[in-house]
Design an enzyme around this catalytic site. Structure first.
Site, PDB file in Angstrom:
ATOM      1  N   GLY A  13      -0.162  21.474  48.129  1.00  0.00           N
ATOM      2  CA  GLY A  13      -1.470  21.532  47.101  1.00  0.00           C
ATOM      3  C   GLY A  13      -1.008  21.955  45.779  1.00  0.00           C
ATOM      4  CG  ASN A  15      -0.730  16.905  42.249  1.00  0.00           C
ATOM      5  OD1 ASN A  15      -0.711  16.679  41.016  1.00  0.00           O
ATOM      6  ND2 ASN A  15       0.586  16.819  42.884  1.00  0.00           N
ATOM      7  CE  LYS A  66      -7.745   5.524  59.367  1.00  0.00           C
ATOM      8  NZ  LYS A  66      -6.946   6.251  58.108  1.00  0.00           N
ATOM      9  CG  MET A  91       0.808  12.925  52.863  1.00  0.00           C
ATOM     10  SD  MET A  91       1.051  11.880  51.498  1.00  0.00           S
ATOM     11  CE  MET A  91       2.596  11.146  51.740  1.00  0.00           C
ATOM     12  NE  ARG A  92      -4.534  12.107  58.511  1.00  0.00           N
ATOM     13  CZ  ARG A  92      -4.144  11.814  59.837  1.00  0.00           C
ATOM     14  NH1 ARG A  92      -4.356  10.664  60.307  1.00  0.00           N
ATOM     15  NH2 ARG A  92      -3.323  12.508  60.248  1.00  0.00           N
ATOM     16  CG  ASN A 108      -3.522   8.429  46.148  1.00  0.00           C
ATOM     17  OD1 ASN A 108      -3.214   9.434  46.422  1.00  0.00           O
ATOM     18  ND2 ASN A 108      -2.378   7.408  46.298  1.00  0.00           N
ATOM     19  CG  HIS A 110       2.079   6.483  45.090  1.00  0.00           C
ATOM     20  ND1 HIS A 110       2.324   6.563  46.264  1.00  0.00           N
ATOM     21  CD2 HIS A 110       3.247   5.442  44.851  1.00  0.00           C
ATOM     22  CE1 HIS A 110       3.148   5.878  46.715  1.00  0.00           C
ATOM     23  NE2 HIS A 110       3.846   5.305  45.896  1.00  0.00           N
TER      24      HIS A 110
HETATM   25  C1  GAR Z   1       2.593  14.325  45.147  1.00  0.00           C
HETATM   26  O1  GAR Z   1       3.862  14.244  44.743  1.00  0.00           O
HETATM   27  C2  GAR Z   1       1.940  13.275  45.262  1.00  0.00           C
HETATM   28  O2  GAR Z   1       2.221  12.238  44.285  1.00  0.00           O
HETATM   29  C3  GAR Z   1       2.344  12.789  46.836  1.00  0.00           C
HETATM   30  O3  GAR Z   1       2.345  13.982  47.526  1.00  0.00           O
HETATM   31  C4  GAR Z   1       2.526  15.124  46.863  1.00  0.00           C
HETATM   32  C5  GAR Z   1       1.707  16.150  47.066  1.00  0.00           C
HETATM   33  O4  GAR Z   1       2.207  17.238  46.381  1.00  0.00           O
HETATM   34  N1  GAR Z   1       1.485  11.674  47.331  1.00  0.00           N
HETATM   35  C6  GAR Z   1       2.092  10.675  47.773  1.00  0.00           C
HETATM   36  O5  GAR Z   1       3.121  10.368  48.210  1.00  0.00           O
HETATM   37  C7  GAR Z   1       0.839   9.482  48.207  1.00  0.00           C
HETATM   38  N2  GAR Z   1       1.497   8.544  48.901  1.00  0.00           N
HETATM   39  P1  GAR Z   1       1.396  18.749  46.348  1.00  0.00           P
HETATM   40  O6  GAR Z   1       0.784  18.862  47.843  1.00  0.00           O
HETATM   41  O7  GAR Z   1       2.025  19.698  46.021  1.00  0.00           O
HETATM   42  O8  GAR Z   1       0.066  18.290  45.484  1.00  0.00           O
END
Ligand code: GAR
Length: 188
Positions: A13, A15, A66, A91-92, A108, A110
């Site tokens: 978390g 972000n 789902k 991640m879903r 999103n 990525h």
């Molecule tokens: C981030 O790096 C995001 O880009 C990635 O998960 C991480 C979450 O980090 N997302 C993906 O890979 C989506 N396919 P966080 O929990 O520290 O925010």
């Protein structure tokens, strides 16, 4: 009226933290109205509690399908009158129930320069490929996994072969780019 955000996350978390902090500090004229998490026990839940953000935490395996848990999520989003859904390490794959209700309002982040390296192991796949310029993408979410229209991207160079280092270099870029992008979207 401040824009109402929902942030979806499955893990650490960071972000979520960047978005919630930007709201708390007035950098974003918005409020995180709810944090949705599919992993009871994820670190992001404690972060939401520290910001006083309501949470909807669920365990997908306790639903038949789902569509059933997404219907619950849609109820929460509707009740909170959410303007924008920000997937932040959720991640879903978003299914048709949630897309049907919120497509055009879901973004999103990525950890690759899409359309290269879609999927859950983008950084590891890019390192294995020998990539020298990495990056972060923010895109609209549609039925095509990591395939919606790109809103923002930022690149950074890295010539090594350590995925953890790519994540470390990418994180501050993610946080800055996500807040900047949300700001632009909610000002429109
Ligand atoms: C981030 O790096 C995001 O880009 C990635 O998960 C991480 C979450 O980090 N997302 C993906 O890979 C989506 N396919 P966080 O929990 O520290 O925010």
């Amino acid at each position: 009226m401040k824009k109402q955000l929902a942030v979806f996350a499955s893990g650490t978390g960071t972000n979520f933290d960047a978005i919630a902090r930007a709201c708390a500090e007035g950098v974003l004229d918005a409020e995180v109205a709810v944090m949705v998490c599919d992993k009871p026990g994820a670190a992001v839940i404690g972060k939401a509690e520290r910001y006083g953000v309501d949470t909807f935490v669920f365990s997908p395996k306790s639903y038949a399908c789902k569509a059933d848990y997404e219907a619950e999520i849609v109820k929460v989003l509707d009740a909170k009158k959410i303007d924008l859904v920000c997937l932040a390490g959720y991640m879903r794959i978003v299914g048709e129930t949630l897309l049907g209700a919120y497509e055009g309002r879901i973004i999103n982040i990525h950890p690759s320069l899409l359309p290269s390296f879609k999927g859950a192991h983008a950084v590891e796949d890019a390192v294995a490929y020998g990539v020298k310029v990495y990056g972060i993408t923010i895109h609209w979410v549609n039925a095509d996994l990591d395939g919606g229209k790109i809103i923002a991207q930022r690149a950074f160079p890295y010539e090594g072969s350590d995925p953890a280092e790519v994540h470390r270099l990418g994180q501050p870029i993610e946080h800055e780019l996500y807040v900047e992008t949300i700001k632009k979207l909610i000002q429109k």
